[in-house]
Design a protein around this motif. Structure first.
Motif, short mmCIF file in Angstrom:
data_model
loop_
_atom_site.label_atom_id
_atom_site.label_comp_id
_atom_site.label_asym_id
_atom_site.label_seq_id
_atom_site.Cartn_x
_atom_site.Cartn_y
_atom_site.Cartn_z
N ILE A 2 -18.18 49.97 17.40
CA ILE A 2 -17.47 50.96 16.58
C ILE A 2 -17.86 52.34 17.09
CG2 ILE A 2 -17.19 51.89 14.26
CD1 ILE A 2 -16.05 49.12 14.52
N ASP A 3 -16.89 53.14 17.42
CA ASP A 3 -17.16 54.49 17.89
C ASP A 3 -16.69 55.47 16.83
OD1 ASP A 3 -17.84 56.68 19.39
OD2 ASP A 3 -16.06 56.60 20.64
N LEU A 4 -17.62 55.97 16.05
CA LEU A 4 -17.31 56.96 15.03
C LEU A 4 -18.07 58.24 15.38
CD1 LEU A 4 -17.61 54.76 11.82
CD2 LEU A 4 -15.52 55.54 12.91
N PRO A 5 -17.44 59.12 16.16
CA PRO A 5 -18.16 60.31 16.63
C PRO A 5 -18.62 61.25 15.52
CG PRO A 5 -15.83 60.42 17.21
CD PRO A 5 -16.06 59.07 16.62
N ASP A 6 -18.02 61.14 14.33
CA ASP A 6 -18.44 62.04 13.26
C ASP A 6 -19.49 61.41 12.34
OD1 ASP A 6 -16.62 60.21 12.19
OD2 ASP A 6 -15.79 61.64 10.77
N ILE A 7 -20.01 60.23 12.71
CA ILE A 7 -21.05 59.56 11.92
C ILE A 7 -22.36 59.63 12.69
CG2 ILE A 7 -21.86 57.36 10.98
CD1 ILE A 7 -19.59 58.56 9.38
N LEU A 8 -23.37 60.12 12.02
CA LEU A 8 -24.72 60.16 12.56
C LEU A 8 -25.57 59.20 11.75
CD1 LEU A 8 -27.07 61.45 14.24
CD2 LEU A 8 -27.28 63.11 12.36
N ILE A 9 -26.21 58.25 12.43
CA ILE A 9 -27.16 57.36 11.76
C ILE A 9 -28.54 57.79 12.20
CG2 ILE A 9 -27.96 55.00 11.47
CD1 ILE A 9 -25.03 54.13 11.89
N ARG A 10 -29.37 58.07 11.21
CA ARG A 10 -30.72 58.57 11.50
C ARG A 10 -31.67 58.06 10.43
NH1 ARG A 10 -31.67 62.14 7.59
NH2 ARG A 10 -29.95 63.34 6.72
N GLU A 11 -32.97 58.16 10.75
CA GLU A 11 -33.96 57.81 9.74
C GLU A 11 -33.86 58.79 8.57
OE1 GLU A 11 -37.99 56.46 10.53
OE2 GLU A 11 -37.45 56.39 12.67
N ALA A 12 -34.01 58.25 7.39
CA ALA A 12 -33.97 59.07 6.19
C ALA A 12 -35.21 59.95 6.12
CB ALA A 12 -33.89 58.18 4.95
N CYS A 13 -35.05 61.11 5.51
CA CYS A 13 -36.19 62.01 5.27
C CYS A 13 -36.25 62.30 3.77
CB CYS A 13 -36.07 63.29 6.10
SG CYS A 13 -34.60 64.26 5.75
N LYS A 14 -37.35 62.88 3.34
CA LYS A 14 -37.56 63.14 1.91
C LYS A 14 -36.42 63.95 1.31
CE LYS A 14 -42.52 62.89 2.26
NZ LYS A 14 -43.75 63.62 2.41
N GLU A 15 -35.85 64.85 2.10
CA GLU A 15 -34.76 65.69 1.59
C GLU A 15 -33.51 64.88 1.27
OE1 GLU A 15 -37.83 67.93 3.39
OE2 GLU A 15 -36.60 66.42 4.38
N ASP A 16 -33.41 63.66 1.81
CA ASP A 16 -32.26 62.79 1.54
C ASP A 16 -32.38 62.06 0.21
OD1 ASP A 16 -30.96 63.24 4.07
OD2 ASP A 16 -32.39 61.86 5.00
N LEU A 17 -33.55 62.06 -0.39
CA LEU A 17 -33.78 61.24 -1.58
C LEU A 17 -32.77 61.48 -2.71
CD1 LEU A 17 -37.60 60.70 -2.17
CD2 LEU A 17 -35.81 59.00 -1.86
N PRO A 18 -32.44 62.69 -3.09
CA PRO A 18 -31.45 62.84 -4.17
C PRO A 18 -30.11 62.18 -3.84
CG PRO A 18 -32.63 64.90 -3.84
CD PRO A 18 -33.02 63.99 -2.70
N ALA A 19 -29.64 62.33 -2.62
CA ALA A 19 -28.36 61.71 -2.23
C ALA A 19 -28.49 60.20 -2.20
CB ALA A 19 -27.91 62.24 -0.87
N LEU A 20 -29.62 59.68 -1.73
CA LEU A 20 -29.83 58.23 -1.67
C LEU A 20 -29.90 57.64 -3.08
CD1 LEU A 20 -32.38 58.04 1.25
CD2 LEU A 20 -30.02 57.21 1.26
N VAL A 21 -30.61 58.30 -3.95
CA VAL A 21 -30.71 57.83 -5.34
C VAL A 21 -29.32 57.82 -5.99
CG1 VAL A 21 -31.66 58.32 -7.63
CG2 VAL A 21 -33.13 58.47 -5.60
N ALA A 22 -28.56 58.86 -5.78
CA ALA A 22 -27.19 58.91 -6.34
C ALA A 22 -26.34 57.77 -5.79
CB ALA A 22 -26.55 60.26 -6.04
N LEU A 23 -26.49 57.50 -4.51
CA LEU A 23 -25.70 56.43 -3.86
C LEU A 23 -26.03 55.07 -4.46
CD1 LEU A 23 -23.74 55.69 -1.52
CD2 LEU A 23 -25.76 55.54 -0.05
N ILE A 24 -27.32 54.76 -4.58
CA ILE A 24 -27.67 53.43 -5.10
C ILE A 24 -27.46 53.34 -6.61
CG2 ILE A 24 -29.22 52.87 -3.19
CD1 ILE A 24 -31.57 53.50 -4.99
N ALA A 25 -27.61 54.44 -7.33
CA ALA A 25 -27.39 54.42 -8.78
C ALA A 25 -25.90 54.22 -9.11
CB ALA A 25 -27.90 55.70 -9.42
N ALA A 26 -25.03 54.59 -8.19
CA ALA A 26 -23.59 54.43 -8.42
C ALA A 26 -23.13 52.98 -8.23
CB ALA A 26 -22.81 55.34 -7.46
N ASP A 27 -24.01 52.11 -7.78
CA ASP A 27 -23.67 50.71 -7.54
C ASP A 27 -23.72 49.93 -8.85
OD1 ASP A 27 -23.30 48.13 -6.59
OD2 ASP A 27 -25.35 47.97 -5.80
N ALA A 28 -22.56 49.71 -9.44
CA ALA A 28 -22.49 49.02 -10.73
C ALA A 28 -22.79 47.52 -10.59
CB ALA A 28 -21.11 49.20 -11.34
#
Length: 156
Positions: A2-28
């Motif tokens: 899959i070639d998605l030039p606008d997607i960056l996959i990287r190791e998570a950092c502490k600053e990502d935590l609010p977005a990550l928590v929101a993402l997993i909390a949205a999983d009903a």
């Protein structure tokens, strides 16, 4: 591939935590009790620190235009089975609901498979909640086979 030039996959950092928590909390469907309640944030920060300190675990984000749109975790485990072979476990795969069907999940899984090969794993494996039929079809399209039956026991 899959070639998605606008997607960056990287190791998570502490600053990502609010977005990550929101993402997993949205999983009903997950039923894990995840929440964006600020009082719970220290639990997520503690877990992040454990993952970050482990040489065999990595937490990743998929980012599009500076926004976290997906996440997954990998764990490398070695057992005596298979003559001491290692396996890469892929866990907690989530794509933001409004971004599903755009190849982000494919990109994350391909990234994990490439990591597994690079670390000498003999296989990659994952589990998926039995009610996630769409996820099962997704993993099967990527070449995964439903080969085992999993069991859980909640500990309090």
């Amino acid at each position: 591939m899959i070639d998605l030039p606008d997607i960056l996959i990287r190791e998570a950092c502490k600053e990502d935590l609010p977005a990550l928590v929101a993402l997993i909390a949205a999983d009903a469907l997950g039923g894990h009790g995840d929440t964006t309640d600020p009082e719970a944030f220290s639990d997520y920060a503690r877990a992040f620190a454990v993952i970050e300190a482990s040489p065999n675990q990595k937490l990743y984000v998929a980012e599009r235009r500076g926004e976290v749109v997906g996440t997954f975790q990998t764990m490398l485990t070695t057992s005596l089975t298979g003559r001491g072979a290692s396996a890469m476990i892929i866990e907690a795969v989530q794509t933001r609901a409004d971004m599903r069907g755009q190849g982000i999940g494919n990109a994350m899984i391909e990234f994990a498979i490439t990591e597994a090969k690079g670390r000498g794993a003999r296989l990659v494996q994952l589990t998926s909640n039995a009610i996630r039929k769409d996820a099962h079809r997704f993993y099967e399209r990527l070449g995964f086979k439903a080969s085992h039956l999993g069991f859980k026991m909640a500990l309090k």
